[in-house]
Design a protein around this motif. Sequence first.
Motif, PDB file in Angstrom:
ATOM      1  N   SER A 113     -38.425   5.118  28.383  1.00 54.67           N
ATOM      2  CA  SER A 113     -38.708   6.215  27.451  1.00 54.67           C
ATOM      3  C   SER A 113     -37.789   6.119  26.249  1.00 54.67           C
ATOM      4  O   SER A 113     -36.752   5.451  26.293  1.00 54.67           O
ATOM      5  CB  SER A 113     -38.515   7.581  28.123  1.00 54.67           C
TER       6      SER A 113
ATOM      7  N   GLY B 151     -35.986   8.557  25.112  1.00 49.62           N
ATOM      8  CA  GLY B 151     -34.741   9.239  25.446  1.00 49.62           C
ATOM      9  C   GLY B 151     -33.785   8.352  26.200  1.00 49.62           C
ATOM     10  O   GLY B 151     -32.581   8.329  25.916  1.00 49.62           O
TER      11      GLY B 151
ATOM     12  N   ASN C 114     -33.442  13.127  30.829  1.00 48.20           N
ATOM     13  CA  ASN C 114     -34.434  12.059  30.753  1.00 48.20           C
ATOM     14  C   ASN C 114     -34.550  11.229  32.024  1.00 48.20           C
ATOM     15  O   ASN C 114     -35.107  10.136  31.988  1.00 48.20           O
ATOM     16  CB  ASN C 114     -34.118  11.150  29.574  1.00 48.20           C
TER      17      ASN C 114
END
Length: 348
Positions: free
Chosen positions: A53, A55, A215
């Motif tokens: 991701s 993040g 995250n």
Amino acid sequence: MNIKDIDKNFNIETKIEEKNLRFISALEEPFDLYGTCGERYLRLPLNDATRVSAGVKQLAANTSGVRIRFKTDSKFVAVSVRYSDVCRIEHMSLVGTAGLDMYTYESGKYSYRTLFLPPMNMDDFFESIYYFDDQSMRDITINLPLYSSVSDIYIGLDKNALLEHGERYKNKRPVVYYGSSITQGGCATRPGNSYPSIISRKLNLDFLNLGFSGNAKGEAEMAEYITTLDMSCFVLDYDFNAPTVEFIKNTHRQFFEIVRKKNPMLPIIIMSMPYNSWVKDIGERKRIIKETFDLAVAGGDENVYFVDGEKTFDIFGGDSGTVDGTHPNDLGFMCMALELEKYMERLV
């Protein structure tokens, strides 16, 4: 001849008034860097982080759990730190998010020595120095920031001092922790007070911190990456970042099974979130996480363990262990470390 032209280690500008000071990059021999993926100060390779991701990609550069270790007889140790990102948040101290702390290891015991405290008006650089009471050979561990990203760090020593590799950890393969902001170290007052760091000192264990604040969503891509690591133990602790009960139900057992399939004999500790004053479905979350454990045991798994995170703070008084009802303070992290230590001591 200008020595700075042929030896970059001398090309460090400093305002520290110590005539015998020399700086050496922490990336050079004989400094040992622990808690990274092998790419400078990153905890996770950028290619792998990107697959998980945006993040995680950003947080992979935060240096939580990254340590510099060495042995020296220098009477002082200085640091010169350059940041690519400095984190400032209301409920966590700057020395926790951006500072460093230092320990010595003598006679089988770690002793806290100092913190290298960045000034409040720091932009992307600071330097600091610490003087010992005497000159003797010491094993040094410097813990890097929990919530900021270091681009360069130089260690300052007496130019006439000896410098060697530091003491090796008891385990040749690190303990790997995967989880949320709590795993990353929020809200410890300084880097050495996160629960993985406390366990590391108490048992002299190497570790890799894969805590990703907000995250840690139990992505299959993260589980696949973790299967590639050479671990002595794995701690699965991402409960708090699962947005709903249904989400953790759909990801938790799958994540465990991906890691277990590639590592059939690896000790795995499954932990639910610690005390939380506002998560109303904490009991249902814990039931689902415990079910992952129960199904593994029922299937013959003898190397899986469950820690009830909700009870970990009971050691020192429940809600006194958090900053905001969620994130542990130093007391809360010590409670978590003491509970996990019971398992680590015999597993690793």
